[in-house]
Design a protein around this motif. Structure first.
Motif, PDB file in Angstrom:
ATOM      1  N   ILE A  51       0.953  -1.198  -0.187  1.00 43.63           N
ATOM      2  CA  ILE A  51      -0.111   0.111  -0.049  1.00 43.63           C
ATOM      3  C   ILE A  51       1.045   1.256  -0.046  1.00 43.63           C
ATOM      4  O   ILE A  51       0.701   2.237  -0.849  1.00 43.63           O
ATOM      5  CB  ILE A  51      -1.149   0.099   1.263  1.00 43.63           C
ATOM      6  N   GLY A  52       1.905   1.122   0.676  1.00 39.44           N
ATOM      7  CA  GLY A  52       2.914   2.314   0.786  1.00 39.44           C
ATOM      8  C   GLY A  52       3.465   2.632  -0.523  1.00 39.44           C
ATOM      9  O   GLY A  52       3.571   3.834  -0.904  1.00 39.44           O
ATOM     10  N   CYS A  53       3.966   1.603  -1.211  1.00 40.86           N
ATOM     11  CA  CYS A  53       4.396   1.750  -2.343  1.00 40.86           C
ATOM     12  C   CYS A  53       3.596   2.256  -3.456  1.00 40.86           C
ATOM     13  O   CYS A  53       3.805   3.172  -4.469  1.00 40.86           O
ATOM     14  CB  CYS A  53       4.826   0.070  -3.325  1.00 40.86           C
ATOM     15  N   LEU A  54       2.226   1.747  -3.471  1.00 38.45           N
ATOM     16  CA  LEU A  54       1.553   2.117  -4.303  1.00 38.45           C
ATOM     17  C   LEU A  54       0.947   3.983  -4.026  1.00 38.45           C
ATOM     18  O   LEU A  54       0.909   4.661  -5.145  1.00 38.45           O
ATOM     19  CB  LEU A  54      -0.128   1.492  -3.886  1.00 38.45           C
ATOM     20  N   PHE A  55       0.991   4.173  -2.769  1.00 37.36           N
ATOM     21  CA  PHE A  55       0.744   5.697  -2.560  1.00 37.36           C
ATOM     22  C   PHE A  55       1.930   6.334  -2.950  1.00 37.36           C
ATOM     23  O   PHE A  55       1.811   7.563  -3.378  1.00 37.36           O
ATOM     24  CB  PHE A  55       0.627   6.035  -1.224  1.00 37.36           C
ATOM     25  N   ALA A  56       3.282   5.840  -2.879  1.00 41.35           N
ATOM     26  CA  ALA A  56       4.448   6.641  -3.249  1.00 41.35           C
ATOM     27  C   ALA A  56       4.241   6.656  -4.596  1.00 41.35           C
ATOM     28  O   ALA A  56       4.539   7.777  -5.392  1.00 41.35           O
ATOM     29  CB  ALA A  56       5.468   5.992  -2.697  1.00 41.35           C
ATOM     30  N   TYR A  57       3.985   5.750  -5.514  1.00 39.32           N
ATOM     31  CA  TYR A  57       3.866   5.705  -6.838  1.00 39.32           C
ATOM     32  C   TYR A  57       2.889   6.736  -7.407  1.00 39.32           C
ATOM     33  O   TYR A  57       3.133   7.625  -8.468  1.00 39.32           O
ATOM     34  CB  TYR A  57       3.762   4.312  -7.620  1.00 39.32           C
ATOM     35  N   ILE A  58       1.552   6.822  -7.002  1.00 37.92           N
ATOM     36  CA  ILE A  58       0.566   7.603  -7.302  1.00 37.92           C
ATOM     37  C   ILE A  58       1.062   8.820  -7.138  1.00 37.92           C
ATOM     38  O   ILE A  58       0.926   9.817  -7.869  1.00 37.92           O
ATOM     39  CB  ILE A  58      -0.621   7.367  -6.381  1.00 37.92           C
ATOM     40  N   SER A  59       1.734   9.270  -5.920  1.00 37.72           N
ATOM     41  CA  SER A  59       2.148  10.846  -5.573  1.00 37.72           C
ATOM     42  C   SER A  59       3.207  11.009  -6.571  1.00 37.72           C
ATOM     43  O   SER A  59       3.287  12.162  -6.986  1.00 37.72           O
ATOM     44  CB  SER A  59       2.640  10.861  -4.331  1.00 37.72           C
ATOM     45  N   TYR A  60       4.175  10.259  -6.948  1.00 38.53           N
ATOM     46  CA  TYR A  60       5.088  10.574  -8.018  1.00 38.53           C
ATOM     47  C   TYR A  60       4.496  10.683  -9.343  1.00 38.53           C
ATOM     48  O   TYR A  60       4.948  11.708 -10.051  1.00 38.53           O
ATOM     49  CB  TYR A  60       6.032   9.287  -8.095  1.00 38.53           C
ATOM     50  N   LYS A  61       3.520  10.081  -9.701  1.00 37.34           N
ATOM     51  CA  LYS A  61       2.970  10.293 -10.989  1.00 37.34           C
ATOM     52  C   LYS A  61       2.010  11.401 -11.238  1.00 37.34           C
ATOM     53  O   LYS A  61       1.933  12.202 -12.069  1.00 37.34           O
ATOM     54  CB  LYS A  61       1.813   8.960 -11.290  1.00 37.34           C
ATOM     55  N   ILE A  62       1.481  11.783  -9.807  1.00 40.52           N
ATOM     56  CA  ILE A  62       0.577  13.224  -9.782  1.00 40.52           C
ATOM     57  C   ILE A  62       1.376  14.401 -10.010  1.00 40.52           C
ATOM     58  O   ILE A  62       1.222  15.103 -10.611  1.00 40.52           O
ATOM     59  CB  ILE A  62      -0.256  13.150  -8.473  1.00 40.52           C
ATOM     60  N   ASP A  63       2.500  14.457  -8.973  1.00 35.73           N
ATOM     61  CA  ASP A  63       3.218  15.647  -8.983  1.00 35.73           C
ATOM     62  C   ASP A  63       4.742  15.753  -9.572  1.00 35.73           C
ATOM     63  O   ASP A  63       5.448  16.467  -9.774  1.00 35.73           O
ATOM     64  CB  ASP A  63       3.220  16.251  -7.754  1.00 35.73           C
ATOM     65  N   GLY A  64       5.241  14.462 -10.073  1.00 34.57           N
ATOM     66  CA  GLY A  64       6.325  14.197 -10.639  1.00 34.57           C
ATOM     67  C   GLY A  64       7.368  14.388  -9.390  1.00 34.57           C
ATOM     68  O   GLY A  64       8.654  14.484  -9.924  1.00 34.57           O
TER      69      GLY A  64
END
Length: 86
Positions: A51-64
């Motif tokens: 779940i942490g990896c997923l949120f980190a990846y989503i955050s990376y995709k949203i704001d780069g």
């Protein structure tokens, strides 16, 4: 959002380690308690990690911003090392 998830996970890890230590200190061990500790550690640690990896990846995709993904990577390395050392 990521910082809140990180903070909640750290609180979970702290409480998870303290409950076993407290039970041993007060001599309140039981076979069920040992089994539950091992079972929930085996289930929840990888799940929370994913779940942490997923949120980190989503955050990376949203704001780069790569920093969230790097924090998560360092956190998982810490977990793996602590599992290997203890």
């Amino acid at each position: 959002l990521y910082f809140l998830g990180f903070l909640l996970f750290q609180i979970f890890e702290l409480l998870d380690s303290v409950d076993g230590d407290l039970a041993r200190y007060k001599n309140l061990r039981s076979k069920l308690g040992v089994w539950l500790e091992i079972f929930f550690d085996a289930i929840f640690t990888p799940v929370w990690g994913m779940i942490g990896c997923l949120f980190a990846y989503i955050s990376y995709k949203i704001d780069g911003n790569l920093i969230y993904f790097l924090f998560d990577l360092v956190h998982h390395i810490e977990i793996l090392l602590s599992l290997m050392l203890f």
